[in-house]
Design a protein around this motif. Structure first.
Motif, PDB file in Angstrom:
ATOM      1  N   HIS A   9     -65.544  41.175 -30.155  1.00  0.00           N
ATOM      2  CA  HIS A   9     -65.302  42.490 -29.546  1.00  0.00           C
ATOM      3  C   HIS A   9     -65.609  43.601 -30.543  1.00  0.00           C
ATOM      4  O   HIS A   9     -66.272  44.586 -30.205  1.00  0.00           O
ATOM      5  N   GLU A  26     -66.665  39.591 -23.357  1.00  0.00           N
ATOM      6  CA  GLU A  26     -65.877  38.380 -23.647  1.00  0.00           C
ATOM      7  C   GLU A  26     -66.739  37.262 -24.214  1.00  0.00           C
ATOM      8  O   GLU A  26     -66.228  36.308 -24.786  1.00  0.00           O
ATOM      9  N   TYR A  73     -63.497  36.447 -17.859  1.00  0.00           N
ATOM     10  CA  TYR A  73     -63.522  35.226 -18.671  1.00  0.00           C
ATOM     11  C   TYR A  73     -64.291  34.125 -17.953  1.00  0.00           C
ATOM     12  O   TYR A  73     -65.005  33.348 -18.588  1.00  0.00           O
ATOM     13  N   HIS A  90     -63.567  35.183 -31.486  1.00  0.00           N
ATOM     14  CA  HIS A  90     -63.572  35.881 -30.193  1.00  0.00           C
ATOM     15  C   HIS A  90     -63.245  37.356 -30.380  1.00  0.00           C
ATOM     16  O   HIS A  90     -63.951  38.248 -29.901  1.00  0.00           O
TER      17      HIS A  90
HETATM   18 ZN   LIG Z   1     -61.817  39.030 -25.280  1.00  0.00          ZN
END
Ligand SMILES: [Zn+2]
Ligand SMILES: CC(=O)N[C@@H](CC(=O)O)C(=O)NC[C@H](CC1(C(=O)N[C@@H](Cc2ccc(O)cc2)C(=O)O)CCCC1)C(=O)O
Length: 583
Positions: A322, A346, A458, A318
């Motif tokens: 980014h 995200e 999210y 995750h």
């Molecule tokens: Zn994130």
């Protein structure tokens, strides 16, 4: 910011607060110049207009009163410090921070009372301590966003999605996926009742919040050992990682290798030199994982107190997602160095993690041995994914429902906790294990509230990542059911994704969405397609259960505890009366 988060001291706080005021002055000056020159909104070239729009919307830096901006930054750093310094000492004598201590305890303990003690005490040392700070913060941040031209902070946050129908669209998605969540909730509730006893559960259908293996009941994958329906090798490869002496560095190398297998960009030297991938000894740090862009085309970092677990391996992907996005748009004008919308940012890492998590892929990287490809293993796997992705949806949805109501003034400080539990009981079907009052401030026990990080991103990500996954699987010529797809080593999939990440925020997100998935809308259909076999199985499993779902209202907590509480009240009453009589 980086220095304060990786070494929390008064000195570093001062530097950070002063720096952010200095930066605000520069941003304000640029916005003034852009607005002073001419009426840029009338320009024909939409690319230029878009850049001016980004230059003139500078967030809280727009705050006119500098001393108030100083105070706002100070209040935020104080709340962050309370949160990151949170320590809980248990009746067993040992004390723990959130990571790794309390996280591990919640994930592994099946002791109802111990779980409850951890749940209650964490809220005492975090949320409860920042209630007044938060109401002051709300006043200040709303003033800052009003100075920036928005009606309140919620309006500023929603503007990032550039869509008049955004709120309606996410509500529609949430309603569409509600039945799937209800089926999972009923299945988990029945299993937890058999573990803890029916008497521990309110008759309203809610599940006590401290039983999910997670401090916020937001993801339930720690319960897999209790819930896995068929006796096959577990898809939680944590034991294998420990057996193979995995280190935090190894975990980051595995993730880096996956990105490179797609023909995407590898982590630069500076990343490996400057990142903080393990909890350091001897200083207080903000352990909540995060990715950092230093906007100098070279320096990109992750800060993570990495634990050798599968869950943290997913988090590594995750965070690296980014960094991948930062790298892809690093040569764009600064104002376009953002995700197409925050949900896109995200989703990147999570899309790759959908492939990494498959038993087929875990076998490829020697973390899973005898993978059997049969219906029962499929159900085991999809259940583990649902405990992560479906369980999350109501929480991902309600976090900013609460904050938008606070920023808009609909929820005053005197109702912060009441509103929070209204949403938690109604949407998640969970209930507080002990009585809550307005002396508590339970939202503050979740990182993103003191850190003031928006959260609807999210919820958006958990929807669109399945749309992206479906599109990338097609590009990778993966046939078979969506939940078995692994895009590993597919240069076509990598190119489809990279071409959109390179855009940054230079085009509206609907344009980026269309480039990847071929449609301009968020769509829950890929989520339903991915989980279809599991949904059918859950409906069949729950067919005996006549009480699927729960009441909207919160139930009273179990009698034992509220009597304790009222006992304490009447004791205080008697003592007060006696004191009055004596004096
Ligand atoms: Zn994130
Ligand atoms: C300088 C800065 O702040 N940078 C931003 C990035 C940017 O904006 O450029 C950033 O690093 N934010 C931190 C945040 C960390 C995490 C998080 O908070 N996750 C949510 C929800 C969730 C849970 C599971 C999951 O698989 C995906 C999401 C939670 O834990 O509740 C913790 C672990 C995962 C992601 C993040 O990375 O998003």
């Amino acid at each position: 910011m980086w220095n304060f988060n990786t070494n929390i001291t008064e000195h570093n706080r001062q530097i950070m607060v002063n720096k952010s005021v200095e930066v605000a002055q520069i941003e304000k000056e640029w916005a003034r110049r852009a607005n002073a020159r001419f009426d840029w909104e009338k320009l024909k070239d939409s690319y230029i207009v878009r850049q001016f729009k980004k230059i003139t919307h500078i967030g809280i830096a727009a705050m006119k009163d500098e001393s108030k901006l100083q105070r706002l930054n100070h209040v935020m750093s104080e709340m962050e410090e309370i949160y990151s310094g949170g320590k809980v000492c248990l009746s067993t004598g040992d004390c723990h921070a959130l990571e790794p201590g309390l996280t591990r305890l919640l994930a592994t303990s099946r002791d109802y009372d111990l779980l409850q003690e951890v749940w209650v005490k964490w809220r005492e040392v975090t949320g409860k301590k920042m209630k007044n700070l938060y109401s002051e913060f709300v006043e200040l941040i709303n003033e800052a966003h009003r100075d920036g031209g928005y009606s309140d902070t919620a309006a500023a946050w929603k503007s990032k999605y550039e869509s008049e129908t955004f709120e309606q669209d996410i509500e529609d998605l949430f309603i569409q996926l509600g039945p799937l969540y209800k089926q999972l909730h009923a299945f988990v509730r029945r299993k937890l009742m058999s573990v803890y006893g029916k008497d521990k559960f309110p008759t309203s259908g809610h599940i006590p919040a401290h039983l999910f293996g997670n401090m916020w009941s937001q993801q339930w994958n720690s319960l897999l050992d209790l819930l896995q329906p068929y006796d096959k090798e577990s898809v939680d490869v944590t034991p294998a990682m420990k057996e193979q002496n995995y280190t935090a560095l190894k975990m980051f190398q595995v993730s880096d290798e996956f990105f490179q297998s797609l023909g995407m960009l590898k982590m630069p030297k500076a990343f490996w030199e400057h990142s903080m991938i393990e909890k350091p000894k001897g200083r207080q740090v903000q352990c909540h994982a995060s990715a950092w862009n230093f906007y100098n085309k070279k320096d990109f970092r992750v800060k993570q107190c990495t634990d050798v677990t599968m869950s943290d391996l997913i988090t590594v992907h995750h965070e690296m997602g980014h960094i991948e996005y930062y790298l892809m748009y690093k040569d764009k004008p600064i104002v376009f160095q953002n995700g197409a919308n925050p949900g896109f940012h995200e989703a990147v890492g999570d899309v790759l993690a959908l492939s990494v998590s498959t038993p087929k892929h875990l076998q490829k990287i020697n973390l899973l041995k005898n993978v059997v490809d049969d219906k029962e293993s499929d159900i085991n796997f999809m259940l583990s994914m649902a405990l992560d992705k479906i369980a999350f949806l109501p929480f991902g949805y309600l976090m900013d429902q609460w904050r938008w109501s606070v920023f808009s003034g609909e929820t005053p400080p005197s109702q912060y906790n009441e509103k929070w539990w209204q949403l938690r009981c109604k949407y998640q079907g969970i209930s507080p294990p002990v009585m809550r009052s307005e002396d508590d401030f339970d939202p503050g026990a979740k990182y993103h509230i003191p850190a003031n990080t928006p959260y609807i991103r999210y919820f958006v990500s958990f929807i669109i990542q399945f749309q992206f996954h479906k599109a990338l699987c097609k590009a990778a010529n993966q046939t078979g059911p969506l939940h078995t797809c692994d895009i590993y080593r597919s240069k076509e999939a990598g190119k489809l994704l990279s071409d959109v990440l390179k855009l940054g925020s230079s085009k509206p997100w609907e344009y980026a969405m269309e480039k990847i998935v071929g449609s301009r809308k968020m769509d829950a259909a890929p989520v339903m397609e991915y989980f279809k076999p599991l949904i059918d199985w859950l409906v069949e499993q729950n067919s005996q259960d006549e009480s699927i779902g729960w009441e909207d209202e919160c139930p009273m907590p179990p009698t034992g505890h509220s009597t304790q509480l009222s006992a304490r009240f009447c004791l205080i009453g008697i003592l007060t009366f006696l004191t009055m009589v004596i004096f």
